[in-house]
Design a protein around this motif. Structure first.
Motif, PDB file in Angstrom:
ATOM      1  N   GLY A  10     -30.211  28.196  -8.572  1.00  0.00           N
ATOM      2  CA  GLY A  10     -30.200  29.619  -8.282  1.00  0.00           C
ATOM      3  C   GLY A  10     -31.002  30.375  -9.317  1.00  0.00           C
ATOM      4  N   SER A  11     -30.672  31.649  -9.473  1.00  0.00           N
ATOM      5  CA  SER A  11     -31.392  32.515 -10.397  1.00  0.00           C
ATOM      6  C   SER A  11     -30.519  32.901 -11.572  1.00  0.00           C
ATOM      7  CB  SER A  11     -31.871  33.773  -9.674  1.00  0.00           C
ATOM      8  OG  SER A  11     -32.750  33.440  -8.615  1.00  0.00           O
ATOM      9  N   ALA A  12     -31.140  33.083 -12.714  1.00  0.00           N
ATOM     10  CA  ALA A  12     -30.424  33.505 -13.908  1.00  0.00           C
ATOM     11  C   ALA A  12     -31.356  34.311 -14.791  1.00  0.00           C
ATOM     12  CB  ALA A  12     -29.882  32.297 -14.677  1.00  0.00           C
ATOM     13  N   GLN A  13     -30.783  35.123 -15.630  1.00  0.00           N
ATOM     14  CA  GLN A  13     -31.551  35.846 -16.630  1.00  0.00           C
ATOM     15  C   GLN A  13     -31.762  34.939 -17.841  1.00  0.00           C
ATOM     16  OE1 GLN A  13     -32.754  38.970 -16.561  1.00  0.00           O
ATOM     17  NE2 GLN A  13     -31.828  39.702 -14.663  1.00  0.00           N
ATOM     18  N   ALA A  14     -32.815  35.212 -18.562  1.00  0.00           N
ATOM     19  CA  ALA A  14     -33.041  34.475 -19.809  1.00  0.00           C
ATOM     20  C   ALA A  14     -31.816  34.635 -20.712  1.00  0.00           C
ATOM     21  CB  ALA A  14     -34.289  34.992 -20.507  1.00  0.00           C
ATOM     22  N   GLY A  15     -31.414  33.511 -21.290  1.00  0.00           N
ATOM     23  CA  GLY A  15     -30.214  33.509 -22.117  1.00  0.00           C
ATOM     24  C   GLY A  15     -28.950  33.164 -21.355  1.00  0.00           C
ATOM     25  N   GLY A  16     -29.057  33.135 -20.031  1.00  0.00           N
ATOM     26  CA  GLY A  16     -27.895  32.842 -19.206  1.00  0.00           C
ATOM     27  C   GLY A  16     -27.670  31.354 -19.008  1.00  0.00           C
ATOM     28  N   SER A  17     -26.747  31.035 -18.114  1.00  0.00           N
ATOM     29  CA  SER A  17     -26.363  29.646 -17.869  1.00  0.00           C
ATOM     30  C   SER A  17     -26.311  29.351 -16.385  1.00  0.00           C
ATOM     31  CB  SER A  17     -24.972  29.377 -18.472  1.00  0.00           C
ATOM     32  OG  SER A  17     -24.959  29.591 -19.863  1.00  0.00           O
ATOM     33  N   LEU A  18     -26.544  28.081 -16.073  1.00  0.00           N
ATOM     34  CA  LEU A  18     -26.370  27.553 -14.725  1.00  0.00           C
ATOM     35  C   LEU A  18     -25.844  26.134 -14.842  1.00  0.00           C
ATOM     36  CD1 LEU A  18     -29.627  28.641 -12.822  1.00  0.00           C
ATOM     37  CD2 LEU A  18     -27.306  29.404 -12.327  1.00  0.00           C
ATOM     38  N   ARG A  19     -25.123  25.710 -13.823  1.00  0.00           N
ATOM     39  CA  ARG A  19     -24.596  24.344 -13.791  1.00  0.00           C
ATOM     40  C   ARG A  19     -25.052  23.679 -12.498  1.00  0.00           C
ATOM     41  NH1 ARG A  19     -19.980  21.733 -11.852  1.00  0.00           N
ATOM     42  NH2 ARG A  19     -19.140  20.070 -13.169  1.00  0.00           N
ATOM     43  N   LEU A  20     -25.771  22.596 -12.647  1.00  0.00           N
ATOM     44  CA  LEU A  20     -26.227  21.819 -11.503  1.00  0.00           C
ATOM     45  C   LEU A  20     -25.298  20.632 -11.288  1.00  0.00           C
ATOM     46  CD1 LEU A  20     -30.081  21.666 -12.162  1.00  0.00           C
ATOM     47  CD2 LEU A  20     -28.739  23.466 -11.064  1.00  0.00           C
ATOM     48  N   ALA A  21     -25.130  20.269 -10.030  1.00  0.00           N
ATOM     49  CA  ALA A  21     -24.321  19.106  -9.690  1.00  0.00           C
ATOM     50  C   ALA A  21     -25.092  18.206  -8.737  1.00  0.00           C
ATOM     51  CB  ALA A  21     -23.000  19.532  -9.060  1.00  0.00           C
ATOM     52  N   CYS A  22     -24.820  16.928  -8.822  1.00  0.00           N
ATOM     53  CA  CYS A  22     -25.456  15.950  -7.945  1.00  0.00           C
ATOM     54  C   CYS A  22     -24.377  14.983  -7.469  1.00  0.00           C
ATOM     55  CB  CYS A  22     -26.550  15.205  -8.689  1.00  0.00           C
ATOM     56  SG  CYS A  22     -27.331  13.862  -7.766  1.00  0.00           S
ATOM     57  N   THR A  23     -24.128  14.976  -6.180  1.00  0.00           N
ATOM     58  CA  THR A  23     -23.159  14.050  -5.614  1.00  0.00           C
ATOM     59  C   THR A  23     -23.880  12.776  -5.219  1.00  0.00           C
ATOM     60  OG1 THR A  23     -21.832  15.875  -4.778  1.00  0.00           O
ATOM     61  CG2 THR A  23     -21.434  13.704  -3.820  1.00  0.00           C
ATOM     62  N   ILE A  24     -23.359  11.645  -5.710  1.00  0.00           N
ATOM     63  CA  ILE A  24     -24.036  10.369  -5.519  1.00  0.00           C
ATOM     64  C   ILE A  24     -23.146   9.445  -4.697  1.00  0.00           C
ATOM     65  CG2 ILE A  24     -25.035   8.369  -6.692  1.00  0.00           C
ATOM     66  CD1 ILE A  24     -25.430  10.190  -9.139  1.00  0.00           C
ATOM     67  N   SER A  25     -23.719   8.830  -3.679  1.00  0.00           N
ATOM     68  CA  SER A  25     -22.989   7.855  -2.869  1.00  0.00           C
ATOM     69  C   SER A  25     -23.840   6.607  -2.695  1.00  0.00           C
ATOM     70  CB  SER A  25     -22.627   8.439  -1.503  1.00  0.00           C
ATOM     71  OG  SER A  25     -23.789   8.844  -0.806  1.00  0.00           O
ATOM     72  N   GLY A  26     -23.176   5.485  -2.475  1.00  0.00           N
ATOM     73  CA  GLY A  26     -23.878   4.238  -2.220  1.00  0.00           C
ATOM     74  C   GLY A  26     -24.387   3.522  -3.458  1.00  0.00           C
ATOM     75  N   LEU A  27     -24.008   3.982  -4.645  1.00  0.00           N
ATOM     76  CA  LEU A  27     -24.464   3.329  -5.874  1.00  0.00           C
ATOM     77  C   LEU A  27     -23.532   2.167  -6.191  1.00  0.00           C
ATOM     78  CD1 LEU A  27     -26.516   3.430  -8.207  1.00  0.00           C
ATOM     79  CD2 LEU A  27     -24.881   4.879  -9.435  1.00  0.00           C
ATOM     80  N   THR A  28     -24.051   0.942  -6.087  1.00  0.00           N
ATOM     81  CA  THR A  28     -23.202  -0.235  -6.246  1.00  0.00           C
ATOM     82  C   THR A  28     -23.352  -0.919  -7.595  1.00  0.00           C
ATOM     83  OG1 THR A  28     -24.902  -1.605  -5.201  1.00  0.00           O
ATOM     84  CG2 THR A  28     -23.223  -0.649  -3.761  1.00  0.00           C
ATOM     85  N   GLN A  29     -24.362  -0.569  -8.366  1.00  0.00           N
ATOM     86  CA  GLN A  29     -24.593  -1.218  -9.665  1.00  0.00           C
ATOM     87  C   GLN A  29     -24.540  -0.196 -10.782  1.00  0.00           C
ATOM     88  OE1 GLN A  29     -28.385  -3.327  -8.648  1.00  0.00           O
ATOM     89  NE2 GLN A  29     -27.221  -5.149  -9.187  1.00  0.00           N
ATOM     90  N   ARG A  30     -23.434   0.556 -10.835  1.00  0.00           N
ATOM     91  CA  ARG A  30     -23.360   1.645 -11.805  1.00  0.00           C
ATOM     92  C   ARG A  30     -23.527   1.134 -13.222  1.00  0.00           C
ATOM     93  NH1 ARG A  30     -24.747   4.529 -14.663  1.00  0.00           N
ATOM     94  NH2 ARG A  30     -23.779   6.420 -15.573  1.00  0.00           N
ATOM     95  N   ARG A  31     -22.963  -0.044 -13.520  1.00  0.00           N
ATOM     96  CA  ARG A  31     -23.009  -0.560 -14.888  1.00  0.00           C
ATOM     97  C   ARG A  31     -24.441  -0.752 -15.372  1.00  0.00           C
ATOM     98  NH1 ARG A  31     -19.478  -3.191 -18.227  1.00  0.00           N
ATOM     99  NH2 ARG A  31     -17.870  -3.166 -16.616  1.00  0.00           N
ATOM    100  N   TYR A  32     -25.356  -1.041 -14.443  1.00  0.00           N
ATOM    101  CA  TYR A  32     -26.738  -1.321 -14.818  1.00  0.00           C
ATOM    102  C   TYR A  32     -27.669  -0.176 -14.475  1.00  0.00           C
ATOM    103  CZ  TYR A  32     -24.499  -5.836 -14.732  1.00  0.00           C
ATOM    104  OH  TYR A  32     -23.616  -6.864 -14.925  1.00  0.00           O
ATOM    105  N   SER A  33     -27.099   0.958 -14.077  1.00  0.00           N
ATOM    106  CA  SER A  33     -27.911   2.082 -13.619  1.00  0.00           C
ATOM    107  C   SER A  33     -27.924   3.208 -14.633  1.00  0.00           C
ATOM    108  CB  SER A  33     -27.371   2.611 -12.285  1.00  0.00           C
ATOM    109  OG  SER A  33     -27.432   1.627 -11.280  1.00  0.00           O
ATOM    110  N   THR A  34     -29.010   3.916 -14.651  1.00  0.00           N
ATOM    111  CA  THR A  34     -29.152   5.153 -15.405  1.00  0.00           C
ATOM    112  C   THR A  34     -29.247   6.297 -14.408  1.00  0.00           C
ATOM    113  OG1 THR A  34     -30.386   3.982 -17.134  1.00  0.00           O
ATOM    114  CG2 THR A  34     -30.537   6.391 -17.102  1.00  0.00           C
TER     115      THR A  34
END
Length: 124
Positions: A10-34
């Motif tokens: 979204g939009s923010a003013q300089a000095g402000g904050s935003l929080r991004l999220a990413c929902t992940i599905s189907g990842l079967t090798q989490r231990r070896y993934s970045t």
């Protein structure tokens, strides 16, 4: 097949904050993934912003150190990027990505699964 869906841009003013999220599905090798966040501004190459390993270790590009924080909620299969003290130069499309056996944590070519992106715009 890994599926990633970003949200929270979204939009923010300089000095402000935003929080991004990413929902992940189907990842079967989490231990070896970045898992990582990248961004791409118009006319510029896609650049790595932050990455996190299975053991919780993190890597940040120099320009966001101390301002951005990457984290993972394993129970909800969600990757987040908390962005604070935003600057106009942080404006870009932000993408989450995963890769297996990643050596160079912020190298775009190390990642093979990508979300569609979420736009971040910071005004001065």
């Amino acid at each position: 097949q890994v599926r990633l869906v970003e949200s929270g841009g979204g939009s923010a003013q300089a000095g402000g904050s935003l929080r991004l999220a990413c929902t992940i599905s189907g990842l079967t090798q989490r231990r070896y993934s970045t898992m990582a966040w990248f961004r791409q501004a118009p006319g510029k190459e896609r650049e790595g912003v932050a990455a996190i390993e299975y053991d919780g270790s993190t890597t940040y590009t120099e320009s966001v150190k101390g301002r951005f924080a990457i984290s993972e909620d394993t129970g909800r299969n969600t990757l987040t990027l908390q962005m604070s003290s935003l600057k106009p130069e942080d404006s870009a499309m932000y993408y989450c990505a995963t890769g297996t056996y990643v050596a160079s944590k912020l190298d775009v070519y190390e990642y093979n699964s990508w979300g569609q992106g979420t736009q971040v715009t910071v005004s001065s």
